[in-house]
Design an enzyme around this catalytic site. Sequence first.
Site, PDB file in Angstrom:
ATOM      1  N   CYS A 114      20.349  89.246  12.388  1.00 30.76           N
ATOM      2  CA  CYS A 114      20.156  89.397  13.834  1.00 30.76           C
ATOM      3  C   CYS A 114      20.294  90.860  14.220  1.00 30.76           C
ATOM      4  CB  CYS A 114      21.191  88.544  14.575  1.00 30.76           C
ATOM      5  SG  CYS A 114      21.463  89.064  16.265  1.00 30.76           S
ATOM      6  N   GLU A 115      19.271  91.395  14.902  1.00 30.65           N
ATOM      7  CA  GLU A 115      19.308  92.828  15.223  1.00 30.65           C
ATOM      8  C   GLU A 115      20.265  93.158  16.364  1.00 30.65           C
ATOM      9  OE1 GLU A 115      15.300  93.965  16.131  1.00 30.65           O
ATOM     10  OE2 GLU A 115      15.515  93.560  18.264  1.00 30.65           O
ATOM     11  N   HIS A 116      20.747  92.145  17.048  1.00 24.44           N
ATOM     12  CA  HIS A 116      21.666  92.406  18.161  1.00 24.44           C
ATOM     13  C   HIS A 116      23.130  92.418  17.742  1.00 24.44           C
ATOM     14  CE1 HIS A 116      18.063  90.581  20.229  1.00 24.44           C
ATOM     15  NE2 HIS A 116      18.117  91.815  20.689  1.00 24.44           N
ATOM     16  N   HIS A 117      23.435  91.728  16.645  1.00 25.23           N
ATOM     17  CA  HIS A 117      24.834  91.660  16.184  1.00 25.23           C
ATOM     18  C   HIS A 117      24.999  92.058  14.725  1.00 25.23           C
ATOM     19  CE1 HIS A 117      24.653  88.815  19.632  1.00 25.23           C
ATOM     20  NE2 HIS A 117      25.824  89.346  19.917  1.00 25.23           N
ATOM     21  N   GLN A 155      14.362  86.204  15.875  1.00 26.37           N
ATOM     22  CA  GLN A 155      13.630  85.118  15.203  1.00 26.37           C
ATOM     23  C   GLN A 155      12.192  84.968  15.704  1.00 26.37           C
ATOM     24  OE1 GLN A 155      15.882  81.457  14.648  1.00 26.37           O
ATOM     25  NE2 GLN A 155      13.993  80.287  14.580  1.00 26.37           N
ATOM     26  N   HIS A 183      21.986  81.086  13.516  1.00 26.46           N
ATOM     27  CA  HIS A 183      22.370  82.470  13.759  1.00 26.46           C
ATOM     28  C   HIS A 183      23.881  82.545  13.700  1.00 26.46           C
ATOM     29  CE1 HIS A 183      18.415  83.893  15.595  1.00 26.46           C
ATOM     30  NE2 HIS A 183      18.222  82.660  15.185  1.00 26.46           N
ATOM     31  N   CYS A 185      25.772  84.745  14.609  1.00 19.60           N
ATOM     32  CA  CYS A 185      26.360  85.326  15.811  1.00 19.60           C
ATOM     33  C   CYS A 185      26.591  84.255  16.874  1.00 19.60           C
ATOM     34  CB  CYS A 185      25.494  86.453  16.363  1.00 19.60           C
ATOM     35  SG  CYS A 185      23.787  85.990  16.598  1.00 19.60           S
TER      36      CYS A 185
END
Length: 226
Positions: A114-117, A155, A183, A185
């Site tokens: 996940c690019e955010h976490h 995703q 995910h 996260c």
Amino acid sequence: MNFENEELKAIDEIGDNHHSTSAETPLRDDAFKLSDSEKIELIKEDVARIMQTLGLDLTDDSLKGTPNRVAKMFVNEIFGGLNPARKPKASTFDNNYKYGEMLVEKNITVYSTCEHHLLPIVGRAHVAYISNGSVVGLSKMNRVVDYYAKRPQVQERLTMQVVQELQKVLGTQDVACVIDAKHLCVNSRGIRDIESSTVTSEFGGKFKEEAVRREFLDYIKLDTPF
Ligand SMILES: [Zn+2]
């Protein structure tokens, strides 16, 4: 109102809600100016700094090798798909036996991040296409999924990138992909929902037609004992 704080808050919310800003992976123009080994050296120092800040004792034998190990893993493995040099070769074959029906490659293992976490996304991808004259080797679909999965991802974007790449390689719009993934996260932090998973889909060309889409989704549901 503190504008800077409001702006930071908005940026934080984009990430927490897992919105992406584009279908392309946001890369800078100079993304590949540094060699892989130069990147590993720099990331090694960065990881050491994070561990240091957390108060970990980097002289401990168990932790000593971690910065180097993580740096190599980032560059060569889990984010290795950022580098176009690693893109699977676009080899197709003539569809000699004139198989004109749908071909489905299902249950392709997805390991992404996940690019955010920067936490793992783990799941399955199901990919299908209808040949218009050329075909690809079966493992090609697994390789395309794996290549785009090995990036910081969202995703929805991963699903679209897989379809767009295969459309280009096969020279047809008739490609579809469904991904069902967990995910970490979401599962291990934040809302801590262990059971939930996320489904995304992208249907190109004929797969936009109800009957064709239905056929693909029915194949995915097939539970064949092996
Ligand atoms: Zn996340």
